[in-house]
Design a protein around this motif. Structure first.
Motif, PDB file in Angstrom:
ATOM      1  N   THR A 121       0.873  -1.200   0.041  1.00 48.84           N
ATOM      2  CA  THR A 121       0.033  -0.046  -0.223  1.00 48.84           C
ATOM      3  C   THR A 121       1.011   1.030  -0.079  1.00 48.84           C
ATOM      4  N   GLN A 122       1.920   1.393   0.649  1.00 42.98           N
ATOM      5  CA  GLN A 122       2.963   2.583   0.532  1.00 42.98           C
ATOM      6  C   GLN A 122       3.350   2.601  -1.066  1.00 42.98           C
ATOM      7  N   TRP A 125       0.452   4.342  -3.033  1.00 49.14           N
ATOM      8  CA  TRP A 125      -0.195   5.265  -2.094  1.00 49.14           C
ATOM      9  C   TRP A 125      -0.476   6.423  -3.254  1.00 49.14           C
ATOM     10  N   GLY A 153       2.446   7.488   2.915  1.00 48.41           N
ATOM     11  CA  GLY A 153       1.112   7.039   2.923  1.00 48.41           C
ATOM     12  C   GLY A 153       0.891   6.429   3.887  1.00 48.41           C
ATOM     13  N   ASN A 154      -0.382   5.261   3.727  1.00 50.60           N
ATOM     14  CA  ASN A 154      -0.544   4.233   4.767  1.00 50.60           C
ATOM     15  C   ASN A 154      -1.273   5.160   5.897  1.00 50.60           C
ATOM     16  N   PRO A 160      -5.305   3.393  -0.419  1.00 52.47           N
ATOM     17  CA  PRO A 160      -4.087   3.810  -1.284  1.00 52.47           C
ATOM     18  C   PRO A 160      -4.268   4.461  -2.485  1.00 52.47           C
TER      19      PRO A 160
END
Length: 161
Positions: A121-122, A125, A153-154, A160
């Motif tokens: 997810t990073q 993002w 992010g996150n 995301p």
């Protein structure tokens, strides 16, 4: 040819070689992560030398131990290590492979044995624009790789992409 001219030409050739290796390594970090972005409909990340300098500083601190320790700095961050050689593509592949555990509809990670998909997810993002990464060979022969993402992010409760 004078010794001074020879030395200047040698230094120029080394700088050209270093520049092309650096560009190749940038592409090795960017390509797989931008492919993951493309798969979810996002515009590609761009390489940022300032973010890369931060990553290099962090990576250089890990040369002596190759420990998986986050920098806790201002950027999003993914780290990886190996007891042997690891390529930029290998590290990015490990992070992106977590996609199989991410459920977009519930915005959760369904990872067996308590794992995570936060590296994935990073990588994807949506608000991240700039990427900078570094790779070092550790004193014990292992490899430490870090990629930093700006903006990070996150964030809890946010998807995301």
């Amino acid at each position: 040819m004078s010794l001074l001219k020879t030395n200047i030409l040698f230094l120029f050739a080394i700088s050209l070689l270093y520049g092309s290796l650096t560009q190749d390594l940038k592409q090795e970090f960017l390509e797989p992560q931008n492919e993951a972005w493309k798969e979810v409909g996002l515009d590609p990340l761009v390489w940022d030398d300032e973010v890369a300098a931060y990553a290099a500083s962090n990576a250089n601190q890990r040369i002596s131990d190759c420990a998986l320790l986050h920098s806790n700095g201002p950027f999003g961050e993914n780290i990886a290590m190996s007891s042997g050689e690891m390529s930029a593509e290998d590290a990015a592949g490990m992070w992106i492979n977590e996609k199989q555990y991410y459920d977009y509809s519930s915005n959760t990670c369904n990872v067996p044995y308590g794992g995570t998909c936060l590296h994935y997810t990073q990588v994807v993002w949506r608000n991240t624009v700039r990427l900078g990464c570094a790779k070092v060979v550790c004193n014990g022969g292992g490899t430490f790789i870090t990629c930093n993402y700006d903006p990070p992010g996150n964030y809890n409760g946010e998807t995301p992409y």
